[in-house]
Write a protein that holds these residues in place. Structure first.
Motif, mmCIF file in Angstrom:
data_model
loop_
_atom_site.group_PDB
_atom_site.id
_atom_site.type_symbol
_atom_site.label_atom_id
_atom_site.label_comp_id
_atom_site.label_asym_id
_atom_site.label_seq_id
_atom_site.Cartn_x
_atom_site.Cartn_y
_atom_site.Cartn_z
ATOM 1 N N PHE A 53 0.858 -1.194 0.000
ATOM 2 C CA PHE A 53 0.000 0.000 0.000
ATOM 3 C C PHE A 53 0.887 1.235 0.000
ATOM 4 N N GLY A 54 0.782 2.023 -1.074
ATOM 5 C CA GLY A 54 1.620 3.203 -1.209
ATOM 6 C C GLY A 54 0.817 4.460 -1.479
ATOM 7 N N LEU A 55 1.505 5.584 -1.403
ATOM 8 C CA LEU A 55 0.909 6.909 -1.620
ATOM 9 C C LEU A 55 1.635 7.597 -2.762
ATOM 10 N N ILE A 56 0.876 8.096 -3.739
ATOM 11 C CA ILE A 56 1.458 8.956 -4.761
ATOM 12 C C ILE A 56 0.883 10.358 -4.592
ATOM 13 N N LEU A 57 1.773 11.325 -4.485
ATOM 14 C CA LEU A 57 1.393 12.718 -4.269
ATOM 15 C C LEU A 57 1.617 13.504 -5.549
ATOM 16 N N HIS A 58 0.542 13.957 -6.178
ATOM 17 C CA HIS A 58 0.629 14.859 -7.319
ATOM 18 C C HIS A 58 0.494 16.285 -6.793
ATOM 19 N N TRP A 59 1.564 17.041 -6.935
ATOM 20 C CA TRP A 59 1.567 18.423 -6.431
ATOM 21 C C TRP A 59 2.379 19.277 -7.385
ATOM 22 N N GLY A 60 1.764 20.321 -7.884
ATOM 23 C CA GLY A 60 2.441 21.193 -8.830
ATOM 24 C C GLY A 60 1.590 22.401 -9.139
ATOM 25 N N LEU A 61 1.881 23.067 -10.257
ATOM 26 C CA LEU A 61 1.176 24.299 -10.616
ATOM 27 C C LEU A 61 -0.327 24.098 -10.730
ATOM 28 N N TYR A 62 -0.740 22.908 -11.164
ATOM 29 C CA TYR A 62 -2.159 22.625 -11.377
ATOM 30 C C TYR A 62 -2.977 22.704 -10.095
ATOM 31 N N ALA A 63 -2.301 22.673 -8.925
ATOM 32 C CA ALA A 63 -3.028 22.798 -7.659
ATOM 33 C C ALA A 63 -3.577 24.204 -7.467
ATOM 34 N N ILE A 64 -2.946 25.202 -8.081
ATOM 35 C CA ILE A 64 -3.380 26.588 -7.863
ATOM 36 C C ILE A 64 -4.780 26.832 -8.419
ATOM 37 N N PRO A 65 -5.040 26.560 -9.714
ATOM 38 C CA PRO A 65 -6.422 26.693 -10.194
ATOM 39 C C PRO A 65 -7.285 25.495 -9.839
ATOM 40 N N GLY A 66 -6.664 24.403 -9.358
ATOM 41 C CA GLY A 66 -7.423 23.207 -9.003
ATOM 42 C C GLY A 66 -7.963 22.490 -10.217
ATOM 43 N N ILE A 67 -7.069 22.150 -11.160
ATOM 44 C CA ILE A 67 -7.481 21.502 -12.400
ATOM 45 C C ILE A 67 -6.660 20.234 -12.612
ATOM 46 N N ARG A 356 -3.144 20.568 -1.310
ATOM 47 C CA ARG A 356 -3.669 21.873 -1.684
ATOM 48 C C ARG A 356 -2.514 22.806 -2.060
ATOM 49 N N PRO A 357 -2.811 23.929 -2.741
ATOM 50 C CA PRO A 357 -1.722 24.831 -3.143
ATOM 51 C C PRO A 357 -0.986 25.478 -1.974
ATOM 52 N N ASP A 358 -1.607 25.507 -0.785
ATOM 53 C CA ASP A 358 -0.921 26.092 0.372
ATOM 54 C C ASP A 358 -0.015 25.102 1.079
ATOM 55 N N GLY A 359 -0.007 23.849 0.620
ATOM 56 C CA GLY A 359 0.878 22.856 1.215
ATOM 57 C C GLY A 359 0.223 21.961 2.236
#
Length: 480
Positions: A53-67, A356-359
């Motif tokens: 069981f693992g976790l993948i974290l997608h975090w990048g520019l796309y978090a700002i507009p939430g798309i 989220r974009p705030d971390g």
């Protein structure tokens, strides 16, 4: 267009994307597999198969507009965007989010703590997605979080602190890295239009430019392998970037634009360097079957049958990989059932969550992850360090096998319903006269067998607690 109006337009587009994305933006599962021969890789692969069981974290520019992550800057007909914005203007607006990305509440220790409580045991973190925005302090590009508003924060090199936080929780560590980079001029050259996800110039005509891209990719991966501590997995996305000789009928059947020319980033060179820096490193060159796809990665689905090769299902906790406001989360019961099915079929589950974009992590995600962890706290023996059995399923009951011979039956119960007073399954009969233990309580359960049909009598009181048990796991010694 005013920023508020643009944000609404982008969110509207994002809401339309997940259905299409499941069809066009996901990676298919390769059907061929070549087992590794390096003893250190074989050893680490076996260790990885124990984690489950693992976790993948997608975090990048796309978090700002939430798309949806990266894909809105790709010019393919399944992509939806605000039709009032010219394509080139849209790309510039998207890339300009780098001037806004300032995650002042970034707290990777909290992420790692939540993942630990969820029962997760390995991490894959997006160091760079297809849009080319770097979540690590690469020296190959200024398009990175450590060059934007967050640059003066002591944790501006966010990947370092994410990896460190999860290592302290004893996670296996994986670096996600996109082979395509749509921001660099050596992949999407502004001399030409960008018609789709592939390199937009003729590599045969401009081999010097592609050589620059190969070196750029090599140098970035070298930074990750040398500057960020122990790495267990190099998880390479963007399987359309591949040698021409690997583009077979299976690849063409995906429906995605796969060119007939070679987009070879020179994996042998990368692998040699990476494994010199990180002995035993698992390489996951997704869908590019061969020596650099050490395990397979079906995306947003669970295979319909048992697989003998090492593999993981990549599923999202909500509808999207990255953070999207008001996203719809799957229930803990649904994720637990998926985990049980995946493990019984011989795989692992990599669950996607987008900060989220705030971390920070969305509280709804935290709540669901903690509920999954509570189930694993008492039932983990039926999941971790197990392998599949020849008869792995009977209806909604799945079976796994411990390394010391213990067999486990995991009955997935309907959501929000009480446990039944009796349970039955066919096959996987316990040894005559042996105990059958309910992991939830640690106590023996009465059972009987008639031929290959097994019947269990549940403890009094369990049937009155609706929804309390997503699945019931039982341990027993099987008949030989």
């Amino acid at each position: 267009m005013k920023k508020a109006t643009l944000a609404l337009a982008l969110l509207a587009a994002a809401s339309a994307l997940p259905t299409y994305a499941q069809q066009q933006g996901v990676h298919q599962q390769s059907t061929e597999y070549e087992a590794p021969t390096d003893p250190l890789v074989v050893q680490k692969l076996d260790k990885w198969r124990d984690q489950k069981f693992g976790l993948i974290l997608h975090w990048g520019l796309y978090a700002i507009p939430g798309i949806i992550e990266s894909w809105t800057i790709c010019s393919e007909d399944w992509i939806e965007r605000d039709s009032t914005i010219a394509y080139e203007d849209y790309k510039k607006r998207y890339w300009d989010y780098s001037k806004q990305f300032n995650p002042t509440k970034f707290n990777p220790e909290q992420w790692a703590s939540v993942a630990k409580k969820a029962g997760m045991r390995y991490l894959v973190f997006t160091t760079k997605h297809h849009d080319g925005y770097n979540m690590f302090d690469t020296k190959q590009s200024d398009f990175k979080i450590s060059s934007g508003p967050f640059k003066n924060d002591p944790r501006a090199d966010v990947a370092k602190y994410v990896f460190d936080a999860f290592r302290k929780q004893d996670f296996m560590i994986g670096a996600y890295f996109s082979k395509p980079d749509w921001h660099t001029q050596d992949f999407w050259w502004s001399k030409y239009a960008t018609p789709n996800r592939n390199v937009n110039y003729d590599i045969k005509k401009y081999p010097w430019r592609w050589k620059k891209y190969q070196d750029f990719t090599y140098n970035q991966i070298s930074e990750l392998m040398h500057n960020y501590g122990r790495m267990d997995i190099l998880w390479l996305d963007g399987g359309w970037v591949r040698p021409k000789e690997t583009v077979n009928a299976e690849v063409r059947s995906w429906g995605a634009p796969i060119p007939e020319f070679s987009q070879d980033v020179n994996m042998p060179r990368i692998a040699t360097m990476a494994r010199q820096a990180q002995p035993g490193l698992l390489m996951v060159d997704r869908t590019v079957h061969g020596p650099y796809e050490n395990y397979q990665t079906p995306e947003q689905k669970v295979p319909d049958h048992q697989l003998a090769n090492p593999w993981e299902s990549c599923l999202t906790l909500a509808n999207n990989w990255g953070y999207v406001p008001n996203d719809v989360y799957k229930s803990p019961t649904k994720i637990i059932h998926s985990l049980v099915e995946v493990v019984a079929k011989g795989g692992s589950l990599l669950l996607g969550v987008g900060p989220r974009p705030d971390g920070t992590l969305d509280q709804e995600a935290v709540t669901r992850l903690e509920a999954i962890g509570k189930w694993l706290d008492v039932n983990g023996a039926a999941i971790y360090s197990t392998r599949s059995t020849p008869l792995y399923q009977d209806g909604s009951t799945y079976f796994t096998q411990g390394k010391k011979g213990t067999r486990y039956a995991i009955a997935c119960l309907p959501e929000n319903q009480a446990a039944p007073t009796t349970l039955t399954w066919t096959g996987n009969v316990p040894k005559k006269g042996s105990k059958l233990t309910l992991l939830q309580t640690g106590k023996s359960v009465k059972w009987s067998a008639s031929g290959d049909k097994v019947t269990l009598t549940m403890p009094a009181g369990m049937s009155t607690q609706a929804g309390a048990y997503p699945a019931l796991a039982f341990a027993f010694v099987p008949e030989k």
